[in-house]
Design a protein around this motif. Structure first.
Motif, PDB file in Angstrom:
ATOM      1  N   GLY B  38       0.787  -1.235   0.000  1.00 25.57           N
ATOM      2  CA  GLY B  38       0.000   0.000   0.000  1.00 25.57           C
ATOM      3  C   GLY B  38       0.810   1.271   0.000  1.00 25.57           C
ATOM      4  N   ILE B  39       1.857   1.304  -0.818  1.00 20.76           N
ATOM      5  CA  ILE B  39       2.689   2.501  -0.879  1.00 20.76           C
ATOM      6  C   ILE B  39       2.093   3.487  -1.895  1.00 20.76           C
ATOM      7  CG2 ILE B  39       4.971   3.441  -1.429  1.00 20.76           C
ATOM      8  CD1 ILE B  39       5.117   1.703   1.004  1.00 20.76           C
ATOM      9  N   SER B  40       1.709   4.640  -1.414  1.00 13.24           N
ATOM     10  CA  SER B  40       1.243   5.698  -2.308  1.00 13.24           C
ATOM     11  C   SER B  40       2.039   6.956  -2.014  1.00 13.24           C
ATOM     12  CB  SER B  40      -0.247   5.981  -2.094  1.00 13.24           C
ATOM     13  OG  SER B  40      -1.007   4.852  -2.485  1.00 13.24           O
ATOM     14  N   LEU B  41       2.541   7.567  -3.050  1.00 15.79           N
ATOM     15  CA  LEU B  41       3.214   8.847  -2.853  1.00 15.79           C
ATOM     16  C   LEU B  41       3.212   9.596  -4.170  1.00 15.79           C
ATOM     17  CD1 LEU B  41       6.388   9.099  -4.130  1.00 15.79           C
ATOM     18  CD2 LEU B  41       6.762   7.347  -2.432  1.00 15.79           C
ATOM     19  N   SER B  42       3.368  10.910  -4.081  1.00 16.15           N
ATOM     20  CA  SER B  42       3.513  11.671  -5.310  1.00 16.15           C
ATOM     21  C   SER B  42       4.502  12.800  -5.061  1.00 16.15           C
ATOM     22  CB  SER B  42       2.167  12.222  -5.772  1.00 16.15           C
ATOM     23  OG  SER B  42       1.579  12.954  -4.717  1.00 16.15           O
ATOM     24  N   ALA B  43       5.309  13.037  -6.059  1.00 14.17           N
ATOM     25  CA  ALA B  43       6.341  14.061  -5.932  1.00 14.17           C
ATOM     26  C   ALA B  43       6.083  15.150  -6.955  1.00 14.17           C
ATOM     27  CB  ALA B  43       7.723  13.450  -6.132  1.00 14.17           C
ATOM     28  N   ARG B  44       5.991  16.381  -6.469  1.00 12.67           N
ATOM     29  CA  ARG B  44       5.812  17.513  -7.383  1.00 12.67           C
ATOM     30  C   ARG B  44       7.144  17.849  -8.037  1.00 12.67           C
ATOM     31  NH1 ARG B  44       2.573  18.670  -2.960  1.00 12.67           N
ATOM     32  NH2 ARG B  44       4.291  19.672  -1.864  1.00 12.67           N
ATOM     33  N   ARG B  45       7.043  18.574  -9.140  1.00 11.84           N
ATOM     34  CA  ARG B  45       8.227  19.009  -9.865  1.00 11.84           C
ATOM     35  C   ARG B  45       9.233  19.674  -8.935  1.00 11.84           C
ATOM     36  NH1 ARG B  45       7.476  20.270 -15.061  1.00 11.84           N
ATOM     37  NH2 ARG B  45       6.505  18.242 -14.870  1.00 11.84           N
ATOM     38  N   GLY B  46      10.451  19.180  -8.921  1.00 12.52           N
ATOM     39  CA  GLY B  46      11.508  19.831  -8.162  1.00 12.52           C
ATOM     40  C   GLY B  46      11.563  19.488  -6.682  1.00 12.52           C
ATOM     41  N   GLU B  47      10.609  18.702  -6.229  1.00 12.08           N
ATOM     42  CA  GLU B  47      10.541  18.396  -4.811  1.00 12.08           C
ATOM     43  C   GLU B  47      11.569  17.314  -4.436  1.00 12.08           C
ATOM     44  OE1 GLU B  47       6.819  17.628  -1.747  1.00 12.08           O
ATOM     45  OE2 GLU B  47       6.764  16.680  -3.704  1.00 12.08           O
ATOM     46  N   LEU B  48      12.040  17.367  -3.166  1.00 11.27           N
ATOM     47  CA  LEU B  48      12.865  16.254  -2.681  1.00 11.27           C
ATOM     48  C   LEU B  48      12.100  15.523  -1.585  1.00 11.27           C
ATOM     49  CD1 LEU B  48      16.639  16.019  -2.058  1.00 11.27           C
ATOM     50  CD2 LEU B  48      15.057  15.019  -0.411  1.00 11.27           C
ATOM     51  N   ILE B  49      11.832  14.265  -1.840  1.00  8.12           N
ATOM     52  CA  ILE B  49      11.128  13.448  -0.858  1.00  8.12           C
ATOM     53  C   ILE B  49      12.127  12.488  -0.233  1.00  8.12           C
ATOM     54  CG2 ILE B  49       9.373  11.681  -0.535  1.00  8.12           C
ATOM     55  CD1 ILE B  49       7.659  13.049  -2.465  1.00  8.12           C
ATOM     56  N   SER B  50      12.210  12.514   1.093  1.00  6.04           N
ATOM     57  CA  SER B  50      13.056  11.559   1.802  1.00  6.04           C
ATOM     58  C   SER B  50      12.202  10.370   2.216  1.00  6.04           C
ATOM     59  CB  SER B  50      13.641  12.189   3.066  1.00  6.04           C
ATOM     60  OG  SER B  50      14.389  13.334   2.753  1.00  6.04           O
ATOM     61  N   VAL B  51      12.679   9.181   1.907  1.00  9.07           N
ATOM     62  CA  VAL B  51      12.015   7.968   2.383  1.00  9.07           C
ATOM     63  C   VAL B  51      12.882   7.420   3.497  1.00  9.07           C
ATOM     64  CG1 VAL B  51      11.217   5.671   1.793  1.00  9.07           C
ATOM     65  CG2 VAL B  51      11.020   7.518   0.126  1.00  9.07           C
ATOM     66  N   LEU B  52      12.338   7.470   4.711  1.00  8.13           N
ATOM     67  CA  LEU B  52      13.114   7.137   5.899  1.00  8.13           C
ATOM     68  C   LEU B  52      12.580   5.840   6.494  1.00  8.13           C
ATOM     69  CD1 LEU B  52      15.153   8.124   8.104  1.00  8.13           C
ATOM     70  CD2 LEU B  52      13.213   9.249   9.202  1.00  8.13           C
ATOM     71  N   GLY B  53      13.467   4.932   6.777  1.00  7.21           N
ATOM     72  CA  GLY B  53      13.002   3.683   7.371  1.00  7.21           C
ATOM     73  C   GLY B  53      14.156   2.866   7.893  1.00  7.21           C
ATOM     74  N   PRO B  54      13.850   1.918   8.778  1.00 13.87           N
ATOM     75  CA  PRO B  54      14.903   1.044   9.301  1.00 13.87           C
ATOM     76  C   PRO B  54      15.391   0.076   8.227  1.00 13.87           C
ATOM     77  CG  PRO B  54      12.768   0.307  10.074  1.00 13.87           C
ATOM     78  CD  PRO B  54      12.523   1.575   9.321  1.00 13.87           C
ATOM     79  N   SER B  55      16.541  -0.544   8.467  1.00  9.71           N
ATOM     80  CA  SER B  55      17.072  -1.516   7.513  1.00  9.71           C
ATOM     81  C   SER B  55      16.056  -2.627   7.289  1.00  9.71           C
ATOM     82  CB  SER B  55      18.371  -2.129   8.057  1.00  9.71           C
ATOM     83  OG  SER B  55      19.314  -1.118   8.241  1.00  9.71           O
ATOM     84  N   GLY B  56      15.916  -3.026   6.038  1.00  7.96           N
ATOM     85  CA  GLY B  56      15.052  -4.151   5.732  1.00  7.96           C
ATOM     86  C   GLY B  56      13.577  -3.796   5.636  1.00  7.96           C
ATOM     87  N   CYS B  57      13.250  -2.494   5.620  1.00  8.98           N
ATOM     88  CA  CYS B  57      11.841  -2.126   5.550  1.00  8.98           C
ATOM     89  C   CYS B  57      11.343  -2.050   4.114  1.00  8.98           C
ATOM     90  CB  CYS B  57      11.584  -0.800   6.272  1.00  8.98           C
ATOM     91  SG  CYS B  57      12.139   0.636   5.340  1.00  8.98           S
ATOM     92  N   GLY B  58      12.243  -2.263   3.166  1.00  7.02           N
ATOM     93  CA  GLY B  58      11.807  -2.270   1.766  1.00  7.02           C
ATOM     94  C   GLY B  58      11.947  -0.933   1.081  1.00  7.02           C
TER      95      GLY B  58
END
Lengths: 278, 270
Positions: B38-58
């Protein structure tokens, strides 16, 4: 008995000189042994007798032709083995299905003592140079093939993904990634292969034919010119050494990023070590 | 599983990257392993999105799905409004990827390594090396054009890898823990550098990281993920204006955000 301690005293011998010292000591011991133990020159001539015989051999009529024939047979056989070995090794690495189908046959053929095939190959290809070229190629093929296969399969996964992400064409992937990755392995296979190619040509000349250094060795034996036989062996050793050095030179020219590896033992991954001075 | 067509909505035009209910399940020897769900995300033009998670979270799997190295088990991924299909990777011109390791080719010098993406597209030698030199200057590697990769430090190799990703002027830059192998000081420095480079190149960026401070320092938004199976637990907006300098990390606002994230992230381990 006293062991010399290199730290506290004794002569400092430059590194490049030590192999020459070893060879000189070997020849000196040989010479002294033959003179003092009364060994028959028919069994083991003294090194200086061999040197004299070598000088005579080189001046003999037809000697250059013997060298030329053996060299050409060796290089032709080695060339064929290299082309087929690299092509087949690459094809099998690319296609696991093909590998499963073909590799058992190749390995089975490999374990047949190939020297036993020599009379058969002479029967099929005649007493001329063709049979020697085939024998040479048969012997040199396997190490080149198996090292190519291994090298092509050990291409770094991460770099393959990089090429995928960059949308690389197969031809670029082969030329810019797979071939350079497998290069050190292929050249190790070629180092082993060139030595086997010489053996192939000589054995072929032993069994059949009237030209080449293998034939010349047999002829000298039949004339009981043992010193000349040794001289032929010395010439063969020199040819072998030169060809081996040629591959070593190719290695340094073609894959300078890769430090030297010992033949027959491909390293897992190229590593930078201190061994580059050698 | 949604099977929406290639129709491009007006909304999607503004979005360089969209993930819609994406899931990934790996078949393992002990049964299926759900890596992402159930991963949903959207990135606007020029945006920086950080995906933060523990090791092994995919979180690396998310990047691999977007890069076309894996196919999602469910859901839709759109890059510049166009859905990726099973046989369709993102256009290579849309995409720059920096992996955890630099993955430089040891048989080419740095400028040829950086120029590799152009070489694969058939750009001539002079032209591609010219471009490579410009990018090497941008990432602070001028003077190292003819050096072989083995002679560079880890941080310099990653700079070269970033230059290689940027040489095609990608609209989407995917960074998979690019500074994970570097020491903390070099990492801080590289974060500042990355920010500077992004201001010069303005590309939508997805940064995969397990460093809370890095995620906040660089991100316009931070997606916090749960351990396996990876889901998005919460999305944080990062209000600080760009350019940010390292002193920002000492401010109370920054530390409050870091604290919230740390509480959320360490909560899983109980």
């Amino acid at each position: 008995m006293k062991l010399s301690n290199s730290r506290t005293g004794g002569l400092r011998v430059p590194r490049w000189a030590t192999p020459w010292l070893t060879v000189s000591a070997f020849l000196l011991t040989w010479s002294l042994y033959v003179r003092n133990a009364g060994v028959s020159p028919f069994v083991l001539p003294a090194p200086e007798a061999i040197a004299t015989a070598l000088i005579e051999l080189v001046q003999e009529r037809g000697f250059a032709n013997h060298v030329k024939v053996t060299l050409l047979e060796t290089l032709a056989g080695f060339g064929i083995a290299t082309i087929i070995g690299i092509a087949l090794g690459t094809a099998l690495a690319k296609s696991p299905g093909l590998e499963a189908a073909v590799k058992p046959l190749i390995v089975t053929l490999q374990v047949v003592p190939k020297v036993a095939l020599v009379p058969l190959l002479i029967l099929w290809f005649g007493f001329g140079p063709e049979s020697k070229i085939v024998i040479s190629a048969v012997l040199a093929f396997f190490p080149i093939f198996s090292n190519t296969l291994l090298g092509m399969k050990s291409v770094d996964r991460g770099q393959v993904e990089l090429f995928q992400v960059l949308g690389s064409k197969p031809v670029h992937r082969f030329m810019l990634l797979e071939l350079p990755s497998a290069g050190p392995y292929i050249l190790t296979g070629m180092e082993v292969g060139i030595v086997l190619a010489i053996i192939g040509a000589i054995v072929g000349e032993f069994v059949g034919g009237n030209v080449g250094l293998g034939y010349l060795a047999v002829a000298k034996l039949q004339e009981l010119k043992v010193a000349s036989l040794f001289a032929v062996i010395a010439v063969l050793a020199l040819i072998g050494l030169s060809l081996y050095a040629l591959i070593g030179f190719a290695r340094r020219a073609l894959i300078p990023w890769h430090s030297a590896m010992s033949p027959g033992a491909p390293a897992a991954r190229p590593t930078r070590g201190g061994s580059e001075a050698s | 599983m949604a099977t929406a067509g290639a129709a491009i909505s007006d909304d999607a035009r503004e979005l360089d990257l969209e993930l819609d209910d994406v899931g990934k399940t790996f078949a393992g020897p002990a049964g299926d392993v759900v890596a992402l769900s159930g991963i949903s995300l959207s990135a606007r033009r020029g945006e920086l999105i950080s995906v933060l998670g523990p090791s092994g979270c995919g979180k690396t799997t998310i990047l691999r799905l977007i890069a076309g190295l894996e196919a999602p088990t469910s859901g839709i991924i759109r890059v510049q409004g166009r859905a990726l299909q099973q046989d369709r990777r993102p256009e290579t011109s849309d995409l720059g990827v920096v992996f955890q390791e630099a993955r430089l080719l040891p048989w080419f010098d740095i400028e040829e390594n950086v120029a590799l993406p152009l070489r694969l597209r058939g750009v001539g030698r002079e032209q591609r090396l010219d471009k490579a030199r410009k990018l090497l200057t941008l990432v602070g590697l001028e003077g190292f054009e003819r050096v072989m990769p083995d002679h560079l430090s880890g941080g310099m190799k990653q700079r070269a890898a970033i230059a290689r990703a940027l040489i095609v002027e990608p609209r989407l830059l995917l960074l998979d823990e690019p500074f994970g192998a570097l020491d903390a000081m070099t990492r801080d420095l590289m974060n500042v550098e990355l920010q500077r480079i992004r201001q010069a190149m303005a590309c939508t960026t997805l940064l995969i990281t397990h460093s809370i401070a890095e995620a906040v320092f660089l991100g316009d938004r931070v997606l916090a993920m749960t351990p396996r199976p990876g889901r998005i637990a919460k999305v944080f907006d990062v209000p600080f204006p760009h350019p940010r300098d390292l002193d920002l990390q000492s401010t109370a606002e920054f530390q409050a955000l870091v604290k919230d994230l740390r509480r959320l992230m360490t909560g899983w381990h109980k």
